[in-house]
Design a protein around this motif. Structure first.
Motif, PDB file in Angstrom:
ATOM      1  N   SER A   1     -16.383  -1.388 -11.319  1.00 28.17           N
ATOM      2  CA  SER A   1     -15.084  -1.238 -11.977  1.00 28.17           C
ATOM      3  C   SER A   1     -13.945  -1.235 -10.970  1.00 28.17           C
ATOM      4  N   LEU A   2     -13.129  -2.286 -11.003  1.00 29.89           N
ATOM      5  CA  LEU A   2     -11.963  -2.336 -10.132  1.00 29.89           C
ATOM      6  C   LEU A   2     -10.917  -1.315 -10.580  1.00 29.89           C
ATOM      7  N   ASP A   3     -10.702  -1.198 -11.890  1.00 36.78           N
ATOM      8  CA  ASP A   3      -9.712  -0.244 -12.394  1.00 36.78           C
ATOM      9  C   ASP A   3     -10.077   1.185 -12.008  1.00 36.78           C
ATOM     10  N   GLU A   4     -11.356   1.521 -12.109  1.00 31.17           N
ATOM     11  CA  GLU A   4     -11.796   2.865 -11.736  1.00 31.17           C
ATOM     12  C   GLU A   4     -11.621   3.098 -10.240  1.00 31.17           C
ATOM     13  N   SER A   5     -11.888   2.080  -9.442  1.00 35.42           N
ATOM     14  CA  SER A   5     -11.802   2.221  -7.994  1.00 35.42           C
ATOM     15  C   SER A   5     -10.375   2.450  -7.519  1.00 35.42           C
ATOM     16  N   ILE A   6      -9.412   1.778  -8.153  1.00 30.11           N
ATOM     17  CA  ILE A   6      -8.028   1.972  -7.730  1.00 30.11           C
ATOM     18  C   ILE A   6      -7.382   3.149  -8.438  1.00 30.11           C
ATOM     19  N   GLY A   7      -8.036   3.674  -9.467  1.00 29.68           N
ATOM     20  CA  GLY A   7      -7.482   4.796 -10.206  1.00 29.68           C
ATOM     21  C   GLY A   7      -7.784   6.137  -9.579  1.00 29.68           C
TER      22      GLY A   7
ATOM     23  N   ALA B   1      -6.151  -9.469 -11.278  1.00 26.49           N
ATOM     24  CA  ALA B   1      -6.233  -8.722 -10.020  1.00 26.49           C
ATOM     25  C   ALA B   1      -5.195  -9.174  -9.001  1.00 26.49           C
ATOM     26  N   ARG B   2      -4.024  -9.593  -9.479  1.00 34.36           N
ATOM     27  CA  ARG B   2      -2.966  -9.857  -8.501  1.00 34.36           C
ATOM     28  C   ARG B   2      -2.705  -8.567  -7.739  1.00 34.36           C
ATOM     29  N   PRO B   3      -2.614  -8.618  -6.415  1.00 28.74           N
ATOM     30  CA  PRO B   3      -2.443  -7.385  -5.653  1.00 28.74           C
ATOM     31  C   PRO B   3      -1.252  -6.544  -6.090  1.00 28.74           C
ATOM     32  N   ASP B   4      -0.123  -7.177  -6.427  1.00 31.97           N
ATOM     33  CA  ASP B   4       1.038  -6.386  -6.842  1.00 31.97           C
ATOM     34  C   ASP B   4       0.764  -5.630  -8.137  1.00 31.97           C
ATOM     35  N   GLN B   5      -0.001  -6.234  -9.059  1.00 33.13           N
ATOM     36  CA  GLN B   5      -0.340  -5.560 -10.307  1.00 33.13           C
ATOM     37  C   GLN B   5      -1.276  -4.384 -10.044  1.00 33.13           C
ATOM     38  N   LEU B   6      -2.235  -4.561  -9.146  1.00 35.96           N
ATOM     39  CA  LEU B   6      -3.158  -3.478  -8.814  1.00 35.96           C
ATOM     40  C   LEU B   6      -2.429  -2.339  -8.115  1.00 35.96           C
ATOM     41  N   LEU B   7      -1.509  -2.678  -7.224  1.00 36.11           N
ATOM     42  CA  LEU B   7      -0.772  -1.647  -6.495  1.00 36.11           C
ATOM     43  C   LEU B   7       0.046  -0.769  -7.435  1.00 36.11           C
ATOM     44  N   LYS B   8       0.578  -1.359  -8.489  1.00 38.44           N
ATOM     45  CA  LYS B   8       1.375  -0.582  -9.443  1.00 38.44           C
ATOM     46  C   LYS B   8       0.518   0.396 -10.231  1.00 38.44           C
TER      47      LYS B   8
ATOM     48  N   ASN C   1       1.532 -19.432  -6.392  1.00 39.50           N
ATOM     49  CA  ASN C   1       2.716 -19.831  -5.635  1.00 39.50           C
ATOM     50  C   ASN C   1       2.855 -18.922  -4.418  1.00 39.50           C
ATOM     51  N   ARG C   2       2.940 -19.517  -3.241  1.00 36.81           N
ATOM     52  CA  ARG C   2       2.931 -18.749  -1.999  1.00 36.81           C
ATOM     53  C   ARG C   2       4.086 -17.747  -1.903  1.00 36.81           C
ATOM     54  N   ALA C   3       5.317 -18.225  -2.120  1.00 35.82           N
ATOM     55  CA  ALA C   3       6.490 -17.374  -1.927  1.00 35.82           C
ATOM     56  C   ALA C   3       6.480 -16.196  -2.897  1.00 35.82           C
ATOM     57  N   ARG C   4       6.151 -16.465  -4.158  1.00 39.56           N
ATOM     58  CA  ARG C   4       6.143 -15.382  -5.150  1.00 39.56           C
ATOM     59  C   ARG C   4       5.055 -14.364  -4.849  1.00 39.56           C
ATOM     60  N   PHE C   5       3.862 -14.837  -4.483  1.00 41.11           N
ATOM     61  CA  PHE C   5       2.735 -13.956  -4.194  1.00 41.11           C
ATOM     62  C   PHE C   5       3.104 -12.976  -3.082  1.00 41.11           C
ATOM     63  N   ILE C   6       3.709 -13.500  -2.016  1.00 39.87           N
ATOM     64  CA  ILE C   6       4.084 -12.652  -0.883  1.00 39.87           C
ATOM     65  C   ILE C   6       5.218 -11.707  -1.253  1.00 39.87           C
ATOM     66  N   GLN C   7       6.237 -12.217  -1.931  1.00 41.49           N
ATOM     67  CA  GLN C   7       7.398 -11.406  -2.260  1.00 41.49           C
ATOM     68  C   GLN C   7       7.040 -10.263  -3.206  1.00 41.49           C
ATOM     69  N   ASP C   8       6.123 -10.483  -4.141  1.00 50.49           N
ATOM     70  CA  ASP C   8       5.741  -9.444  -5.089  1.00 50.49           C
ATOM     71  C   ASP C   8       5.103  -8.250  -4.378  1.00 50.49           C
ATOM     72  N   ILE C   9       4.382  -8.507  -3.298  1.00 49.94           N
ATOM     73  CA  ILE C   9       3.788  -7.408  -2.526  1.00 49.94           C
ATOM     74  C   ILE C   9       4.848  -6.737  -1.650  1.00 49.94           C
ATOM     75  N   LYS C  10       5.690  -7.527  -1.009  1.00 47.04           N
ATOM     76  CA  LYS C  10       6.751  -6.957  -0.168  1.00 47.04           C
ATOM     77  C   LYS C  10       7.691  -6.068  -0.983  1.00 47.04           C
ATOM     78  N   ALA C  11       7.936  -6.430  -2.241  1.00 45.69           N
ATOM     79  CA  ALA C  11       8.848  -5.665  -3.090  1.00 45.69           C
ATOM     80  C   ALA C  11       8.342  -4.255  -3.365  1.00 45.69           C
ATOM     81  N   LEU C  12       7.058  -4.013  -3.123  1.00 45.75           N
ATOM     82  CA  LEU C  12       6.481  -2.694  -3.352  1.00 45.75           C
ATOM     83  C   LEU C  12       6.439  -1.851  -2.087  1.00 45.75           C
ATOM     84  N   GLY C  13       7.173  -2.294  -1.067  1.00 40.34           N
ATOM     85  CA  GLY C  13       7.297  -1.477   0.138  1.00 40.34           C
ATOM     86  C   GLY C  13       6.385  -1.866   1.283  1.00 40.34           C
ATOM     87  N   TYR C  14       5.987  -3.143   1.334  1.00 37.90           N
ATOM     88  CA  TYR C  14       5.109  -3.613   2.407  1.00 37.90           C
ATOM     89  C   TYR C  14       5.829  -4.647   3.273  1.00 37.90           C
TER      90      TYR C  14
END
Length: 242
Positions: free
Chosen positions: A111-117, A136-143, A183-196
């Motif tokens: 369970s990925l949801d259980e592991s990040i929860g 499992a987009r990283p930005d969605q998991l991080l939230k 999309n490369r730019a969006r994928f990277i920016q979505d993670i950076k927007a969360l403080g990375y």
């Protein structure tokens, strides 16, 4: 070309996808040898562990091969806790292997949801894996995670300069799987927007994507990315220019 995993699965023949123990049989080779695309990943994982990280969430890490392989090439400080998230058949095979090798620090979950929860690991890694998960987009998991990791290491990602889409891949005899392309730019920016901070980026020349009839959706190499929590910056080196 599809707009979702559901549409791809409706078109594909019935398949176990990655939930097939036979697909993990070759991983014994991967755990005993480093390939050219491994070295940037291994360098930054070693640096993260030396910086004080003590636990790893390995998304799509098969039978724990990254834990085993990295122990062969550098000394991991104090045997970090290593949790793998995988499909049921691979988790079962990995648990048998961990028990046989007395790998106390290695655990496996379906369970990925259980592991990040739960209180989260210091380092998230995903090698040739995250794009095979439906949600499992990283930005969605991080939230959604209980505590965000300090380091994020992603390798063998299908990133390019066009719009997101879903395609399919033959992954074994009679086995097919949908796969995201981002999309490369969006994928990277979505993670950076969360403080990375994007600390490093590298081309994985061993992998490419060629879609016949869609040259604008094809690209010559996959990508590796290393992000660091922006509040935990390394003192003696600098990140990539913004």
């Amino acid at each position: 070309m599809f707009d979702s995993f559901k549409a791809a699965r409706a078109w594909l023949p019935n398949s176990p996808e990655f939930d097939d123990a036979a697909l993990s049989e070759h991983e014994d080779v991967r755990s005993k040898k480093a390939f050219p695309y491994d070295y940037s990943f291994m360098w930054w994982l070693d640096r993260a562990l030396r910086d004080g990280a003590s636990s790893v969430l390995d998304i799509g890490g098969s039978i724990g091969l990254h834990c085993d392989a990295n122990c062969r090439y550098f000394r991991m400080p104090d045997a970090p806790k290593w949790r793998v998230v995988e499909v049921p058949s691979v988790v079962l095979a990995g648990k048998h292997l961990a028990a046989r090798n007395a790998a106390a620090a290695l655990s496996l979950s379906e369970s990925l949801d259980e592991s990040i929860g739960t209180p989260c690991e210091d380092v998230w890694i995903a090698v040739n894996a995250i794009h095979y998960f439906e949600d499992a987009r990283p930005d969605q998991l991080l939230k959604k995670c209980a505590r965000r990791p300090q380091h994020i290491l992603l390798s063998q990602l299908p990133l390019y300069n066009g719009e997101d889409f879903v395609t399919m891949q033959k992954i074994g005899e009679g086995a097919f799987a949908p796969v995201h392309v981002y999309n490369r730019a969006r994928f990277i920016q979505d993670i950076k927007a969360l403080g990375y901070t994007l600390w490093d980026r590298w081309a994985v020349q061993d992998r490419s994507m060629e879609l016949r009839g869609y040259p604008e959706r094809s690209f010559p190499s996959f990508t590796g990315l290393y992000f660091v929590d922006s509040t935990r910056m390394f003192k003696r080196c600098k990140p990539l220019p913004s």
